[in-house]
Design an enzyme around this catalytic site. Sequence first.
Site, PDB file in Angstrom:
ATOM      1  N   CYS A   1      18.598 -32.406  -3.440  1.00 56.92           N
ATOM      2  CA  CYS A   1      18.099 -32.028  -4.760  1.00 56.92           C
ATOM      3  C   CYS A   1      19.029 -32.587  -5.822  1.00 56.92           C
ATOM      4  CB  CYS A   1      18.031 -30.507  -4.870  1.00 56.92           C
ATOM      5  SG  CYS A   1      17.401 -29.942  -6.457  1.00 56.92           S
ATOM      6  N   LEU A   2      18.419 -33.119  -6.879  1.00 59.58           N
ATOM      7  CA  LEU A   2      19.214 -33.677  -7.981  1.00 59.58           C
ATOM      8  C   LEU A   2      20.060 -32.584  -8.637  1.00 59.58           C
ATOM      9  CD1 LEU A   2      16.394 -35.917  -9.468  1.00 59.58           C
ATOM     10  CD2 LEU A   2      18.380 -36.690  -8.152  1.00 59.58           C
TER      11      LEU A   2
ATOM     12  N   GLN B   1      14.456 -28.766 -14.338  1.00 65.51           N
ATOM     13  CA  GLN B   1      15.690 -29.510 -14.072  1.00 65.51           C
ATOM     14  C   GLN B   1      16.213 -30.245 -15.297  1.00 65.51           C
ATOM     15  OE1 GLN B   1      13.885 -31.297 -10.378  1.00 65.51           O
ATOM     16  NE2 GLN B   1      16.007 -31.204  -9.737  1.00 65.51           N
TER      17      GLN B   1
ATOM     18  N   GLY C   1      10.942 -36.611  -6.809  1.00 63.82           N
ATOM     19  CA  GLY C   1      10.272 -35.554  -7.541  1.00 63.82           C
ATOM     20  C   GLY C   1      11.176 -35.028  -8.642  1.00 63.82           C
TER      21      GLY C   1
ATOM     22  N   HIS D   1      11.262 -25.071  -7.988  1.00 59.63           N
ATOM     23  CA  HIS D   1      12.085 -25.199  -9.210  1.00 59.63           C
ATOM     24  C   HIS D   1      11.455 -24.423 -10.374  1.00 59.63           C
ATOM     25  CE1 HIS D   1      15.344 -27.955  -8.296  1.00 59.63           C
ATOM     26  NE2 HIS D   1      14.537 -28.827  -7.739  1.00 59.63           N
TER      27      HIS D   1
ATOM     28  N   HIS E   1       8.918 -28.219  -2.921  1.00 60.90           N
ATOM     29  CA  HIS E   1      10.280 -28.230  -3.486  1.00 60.90           C
ATOM     30  C   HIS E   1      10.219 -28.162  -5.017  1.00 60.90           C
ATOM     31  CE1 HIS E   1      14.538 -30.034  -3.523  1.00 60.90           C
ATOM     32  NE2 HIS E   1      14.139 -30.204  -4.774  1.00 60.90           N
ATOM     33  N   GLU E   2       9.331 -28.959  -5.622  1.00 61.95           N
ATOM     34  CA  GLU E   2       9.248 -28.983  -7.098  1.00 61.95           C
ATOM     35  C   GLU E   2       8.695 -27.672  -7.648  1.00 61.95           C
ATOM     36  OE1 GLU E   2      10.968 -31.148  -8.234  1.00 61.95           O
ATOM     37  OE2 GLU E   2      10.915 -32.499  -6.507  1.00 61.95           O
TER      38      GLU E   2
HETATM   39  O1  GNR Z   1      14.884 -36.921  -4.598  1.00 61.92           O
HETATM   40  C1  GNR Z   1      14.630 -35.914  -3.940  1.00 61.92           C
HETATM   41  N1  GNR Z   1      14.501 -36.001  -2.593  1.00 61.92           N
HETATM   42  C2  GNR Z   1      13.995 -34.992  -1.810  1.00 61.92           C
HETATM   43  C3  GNR Z   1      14.122 -35.111  -0.428  1.00 61.92           C
HETATM   44  C4  GNR Z   1      13.638 -34.144   0.409  1.00 61.92           C
HETATM   45  C5  GNR Z   1      12.997 -33.055  -0.115  1.00 61.92           C
HETATM   46  C6  GNR Z   1      12.855 -32.899  -1.493  1.00 61.92           C
HETATM   47  C7  GNR Z   1      13.348 -33.873  -2.334  1.00 61.92           C
HETATM   48  S1  GNR Z   1      13.137 -33.714  -4.030  1.00 61.92           S
HETATM   49  C8  GNR Z   1      14.535 -34.596  -4.608  1.00 61.92           C
HETATM   50  C9  GNR Z   1      14.520 -34.701  -6.119  1.00 61.92           C
HETATM   51  C10 GNR Z   1      14.634 -33.316  -6.696  1.00 61.92           C
HETATM   52  O2  GNR Z   1      15.649 -32.672  -6.685  1.00 61.92           O
HETATM   53  N2  GNR Z   1      13.553 -32.793  -7.188  1.00 61.92           N
HETATM   54  O3  GNR Z   1      13.563 -31.541  -7.663  1.00 61.92           O
HETATM   55 NI    NI Z   2      15.148 -30.515  -6.627  1.00 63.85          NI
END
Ligand code: GNR
Ligand code: NI
Length: 147
Positions: free
Chosen positions: A71-72, A31, A26, A117, A113-114
Amino acid sequence: MDTFDSQLAEFAENMLETMYAAPGIGLAATQVNVHKRVIVVDVSDTKSEAYTLINPVLEPFGAKIQGEEGCLSVPEIYEPVERFEQVNVTAQDVNGEPIEFTASGMLAICIQHECDHLEGRLFVDYLSSLKRNRISKKLRERSKTLV
Ligand code: GNR
Ligand code: NI
């Protein structure tokens, strides 16, 4: 977001490319320092189930589940986070057409999660302050040794 032009379509394509290259499941516009309500997700193994969601609005429901998240924007840190198991999603596609669906499991987790952000929230914000402080320290130490 209210202008659905070729520039938006190109930006969304770029986001997907960036997400796949990372690699990640995601990515939120936040980001990549673009403060627009755009997210992309693809939790498939085959990189063949991409969603591009503009102006997403979530209605989470069902049980809470705990999953390991990364998270990246917080590289190489993985911690369990509690999320709703299911989420009703309303959004627009790159053409401005309305989208509505229900996601569950990993897709539901990733969309939550997204969308966090977009509000400036990171998964580490759900952790105890003890864990969060340890992570901050680790990232600080790491950036020192990198430079
Ligand atoms: O690549 C990603 N893996 C992930 C694993 C578990 C829960 C959420 C994620 S999202 C993350 C990529 C990211 O940081 N997206 O904002
Ligand atoms: Ni993330």
